[in-house]
Design a protein around this motif. Structure first.
Motif, short mmCIF file in Angstrom:
data_model
loop_
_atom_site.label_atom_id
_atom_site.label_comp_id
_atom_site.label_asym_id
_atom_site.label_seq_id
_atom_site.Cartn_x
_atom_site.Cartn_y
_atom_site.Cartn_z
N MET A 37 0.85 -1.16 -0.23
CA MET A 37 0.25 -0.08 0.22
C MET A 37 0.90 1.22 -0.05
SD MET A 37 -3.19 -0.68 0.03
CE MET A 37 -3.06 -2.12 -1.19
N SER A 38 1.81 1.07 0.73
CA SER A 38 2.70 2.55 0.84
C SER A 38 3.44 2.67 -0.58
CB SER A 38 3.63 2.18 1.95
OG SER A 38 3.12 2.45 3.30
N ALA A 39 4.02 1.63 -1.12
CA ALA A 39 4.61 1.56 -2.52
C ALA A 39 3.65 2.19 -3.36
CB ALA A 39 5.00 0.10 -2.78
N PHE A 106 -2.49 -0.74 -16.82
CA PHE A 106 -2.42 -0.34 -15.37
C PHE A 106 -3.98 -0.57 -14.73
CE2 PHE A 106 -3.00 3.67 -12.57
CZ PHE A 106 -2.54 3.19 -11.54
N ARG A 107 -3.98 -1.19 -13.55
CA ARG A 107 -5.27 -1.53 -13.00
C ARG A 107 -5.57 -0.46 -11.95
NH1 ARG A 107 -4.87 -4.79 -16.58
NH2 ARG A 107 -5.26 -7.15 -16.31
N GLY A 108 -5.36 0.61 -12.32
CA GLY A 108 -5.64 1.87 -11.20
C GLY A 108 -6.83 2.01 -10.55
N ASP A 109 -8.01 1.76 -11.13
CA ASP A 109 -9.25 1.65 -10.37
C ASP A 109 -9.24 0.62 -9.53
OD1 ASP A 109 -10.96 4.20 -11.61
OD2 ASP A 109 -10.32 2.90 -13.35
N TYR A 110 -8.69 -0.68 -9.84
CA TYR A 110 -8.81 -1.82 -9.06
C TYR A 110 -8.04 -1.38 -7.66
CZ TYR A 110 -8.78 -6.24 -7.02
OH TYR A 110 -8.75 -7.42 -6.09
N LEU A 111 -6.83 -0.85 -7.83
CA LEU A 111 -5.81 -0.39 -6.80
C LEU A 111 -6.19 0.67 -5.92
CD1 LEU A 111 -2.48 -0.32 -9.01
CD2 LEU A 111 -3.35 -2.13 -7.55
N GLN A 112 -7.13 1.52 -6.70
CA GLN A 112 -7.95 2.70 -5.63
C GLN A 112 -8.82 2.01 -4.72
OE1 GLN A 112 -9.38 5.59 -8.18
NE2 GLN A 112 -7.73 6.73 -8.72
N LEU A 113 -9.65 0.94 -5.30
CA LEU A 113 -10.67 0.18 -4.64
C LEU A 113 -9.99 -0.58 -3.49
CD1 LEU A 113 -13.58 -0.75 -4.17
CD2 LEU A 113 -12.95 -2.59 -5.51
N TRP A 118 -8.59 -0.84 2.45
CA TRP A 118 -7.73 -1.08 3.42
C TRP A 118 -8.25 0.07 4.65
CZ3 TRP A 118 -3.35 -3.60 4.81
CH2 TRP A 118 -2.40 -2.96 5.70
N GLU A 119 -8.66 1.19 4.15
CA GLU A 119 -8.83 2.15 4.98
C GLU A 119 -10.37 1.79 5.71
OE1 GLU A 119 -9.15 5.81 2.75
OE2 GLU A 119 -6.93 5.62 2.23
N PRO A 133 -23.26 -0.40 9.20
CA PRO A 133 -22.05 -0.52 7.93
C PRO A 133 -21.36 0.89 7.88
CG PRO A 133 -24.28 -0.40 7.10
CD PRO A 133 -24.38 -0.48 8.52
N LEU A 134 -20.44 1.11 7.24
CA LEU A 134 -19.52 2.13 6.69
C LEU A 134 -20.40 2.93 5.82
CD1 LEU A 134 -16.00 1.05 6.49
CD2 LEU A 134 -17.16 2.33 8.61
#
Length: 195
Positions: A37-39, A106-113, A118-119, A133-134
């Protein structure tokens, strides 16, 4: 984001936990995902591209400390996302392809999800205490819906390809995609069966 039945976890192979050592390993399993996640938050793989980088040059580009970056690089190297070369560190081909925002794959939207989840998982204790629920009352924005749909598409690309290869639809004349999310599976079925 609702902490409902859609939340399915894959458990470590050490389960059920019978020893304190197994418990410790399960509890500390967050380390590798947190490093990844940090990377991603630093846009490490996008900044690296295909070239090899010294720690000092990459730290300057990312505007981070050399010591901190060295720690991250050694750890992502230990899991194979980058490799150490005589010229420095270089992103692995998989990271270059899927984790680099300049790549067409690039899997940008999946990485954002994943980062959002994580949060959200960090709030599990509060969810258990309240039983709610949140984002219970927060409406989904069109931007979130679009990003989520793309994330589901990006998540399904490889599995849809494999499933389409397993099913023979050569004799079918029509295809109905009912509740198939963003249509990734339907697209692969149609690609393999253009008629």
């Amino acid at each position: 984001t609702t902490w409902g039945s859609e939340c399915v976890m894959t458990m470590p192979s050490t389960l059920p936990l019978r020893t304190f050592a197994q418990f410790r390993e399960a509890v500390y399993a967050f380390r590798i995902p947190r490093i990844i996640m940090s990377a991603l938050e630093l846009e490490l793989f996008s900044s690296m591209g295909k070239q090899a980088w010294t720690v000092s040059a990459l730290a300057k580009r990312l505007r981070v400390s050399q010591r901190g970056l060295d720690i991250i690089l050694r750890n992502v190297a230990s899991i194979g996302l980058v490799k150490a070369t005589v010229r420095g560190y270089q992103a692995h081909a998989m990271a270059q392809r899927y984790l680099n925002k300049h790549s067409p794959d690039f899997r940008g939207d999946y990485l954002q999800l994943i980062q959002r989840q994580w949060e959200e998982w960090a709030q599990l204790t509060a969810v258990v205490k309240t039983g709610r629920p949140l984002d219970d009352d927060a409406p989904e924005t069109p931007e979130y819906r679009q990003s989520f749909s793309w994330a589901m598409h990006q998540r399904s690309l490889e599995s849809a390809k494999h499933v389409s290869e397993q099913l023979s639809l050569g004799r079918a004349q029509t295809l109905l995609d009912l509740g198939g999310g963003p249509g990734t599976y339907a697209l692969h079925f149609l690609k393999r069966n253009p008629t």
